[in-house]
Design a protein around this motif. Structure first.
Motif, PDB file in Angstrom:
ATOM      1  N   ALA A  68       0.808  -1.220   0.000  1.00 50.89           N
ATOM      2  CA  ALA A  68       0.000   0.000   0.000  1.00 50.89           C
ATOM      3  C   ALA A  68       0.842   1.272   0.000  1.00 50.89           C
ATOM      4  O   ALA A  68       0.518   2.229  -0.712  1.00 50.89           O
ATOM      5  N   ALA A  69       1.906   1.307   0.779  1.00 47.13           N
ATOM      6  CA  ALA A  69       2.683   2.540   0.933  1.00 47.13           C
ATOM      7  C   ALA A  69       3.223   3.064  -0.392  1.00 47.13           C
ATOM      8  O   ALA A  69       3.308   4.270  -0.592  1.00 47.13           O
ATOM      9  N   MET A  73      -2.913   4.164  -4.724  1.00 43.80           N
ATOM     10  CA  MET A  73      -4.012   4.483  -3.794  1.00 43.80           C
ATOM     11  C   MET A  73      -3.761   3.774  -2.460  1.00 43.80           C
ATOM     12  O   MET A  73      -4.400   2.755  -2.158  1.00 43.80           O
ATOM     13  N   PRO A  74      -2.863   4.291  -1.646  1.00 41.86           N
ATOM     14  CA  PRO A  74      -2.481   3.586  -0.419  1.00 41.86           C
ATOM     15  C   PRO A  74      -3.628   3.376   0.568  1.00 41.86           C
ATOM     16  O   PRO A  74      -3.723   2.303   1.170  1.00 41.86           O
ATOM     17  N   ILE A  75      -4.491   4.350   0.720  1.00 42.13           N
ATOM     18  CA  ILE A  75      -5.580   4.200   1.689  1.00 42.13           C
ATOM     19  C   ILE A  75      -6.523   3.080   1.250  1.00 42.13           C
ATOM     20  O   ILE A  75      -6.928   2.236   2.059  1.00 42.13           O
ATOM     21  N   TYR A  76      -6.865   3.059  -0.042  1.00 41.17           N
ATOM     22  CA  TYR A  76      -7.747   2.014  -0.571  1.00 41.17           C
ATOM     23  C   TYR A  76      -7.140   0.631  -0.354  1.00 41.17           C
ATOM     24  O   TYR A  76      -7.829  -0.287   0.097  1.00 41.17           O
ATOM     25  N   ARG A  97      -4.873  -0.254   1.832  1.00 45.73           N
ATOM     26  CA  ARG A  97      -4.821  -0.576   3.267  1.00 45.73           C
ATOM     27  C   ARG A  97      -6.178  -1.056   3.770  1.00 45.73           C
ATOM     28  O   ARG A  97      -6.267  -2.032   4.514  1.00 45.73           O
ATOM     29  N   ILE A  98      -7.234  -0.375   3.364  1.00 48.01           N
ATOM     30  CA  ILE A  98      -8.583  -0.779   3.791  1.00 48.01           C
ATOM     31  C   ILE A  98      -8.924  -2.154   3.233  1.00 48.01           C
ATOM     32  O   ILE A  98      -9.387  -3.035   3.958  1.00 48.01           O
TER      33      ILE A  98
END
Length: 119
Positions: free
Chosen positions: A54-55, A59-62, A64-65
């Motif tokens: 993710a990092a 789209m890291p937030i997507y 991670r979720i």
């Protein structure tokens, strides 16, 4: 490793679309205790892989979720037990072929989308 699993998701989508009987056979392989643990391991690796990738993704937030949700499903699978796991597989196998094809297309698109986001 996560790219391989994302490619496998897309590949399974293609199998569902063009060889639905083969896809059902593959799904039936996961209906026993070993299959439940294999499905759990695949989900855990995919979830952890998405969290790790993710990092550096688009789209890291997507990711991670999504990774967290998949990891939670991996944890929940053995807690729910083999009987419920089998019932979910039986429920899926009872779906109309049109629904399976729509899900196959979705799996293909999601698999390719994840590859794009990671690369």
């Amino acid at each position: 490793m996560v790219l391989i699993l994302c490619a496998a998701i897309a590949g399974m989508g293609v199998v569902v679309i063009f060889a639905p009987a083969r896809a059902r056979d593959l799904t039936r392989l996961l209906a026993d205790k070993t299959g439940m643990w294999v499905a759990t391991a695949i989900r855990a690796v995919l979830g952890l892989g998405l969290l790790a990738a993710a990092a550096e993704s688009k789209m890291p937030i997507y990711l991670r979720i999504l990774g967290l949700v998949i990891l939670l499903v991996a944890i929940a699978t053995p807690l729910l037990g083999l009987d419920r796991h089998r019932r979910m597989i039986d429920w899926w196998l009872a779906r109309d072929q049109k629904i399976e094809m729509v899900c196959g297309v979705a799996a293909f698109v999601i698999g390719l989308g994840l590859i794009y986001l990671i690369l």
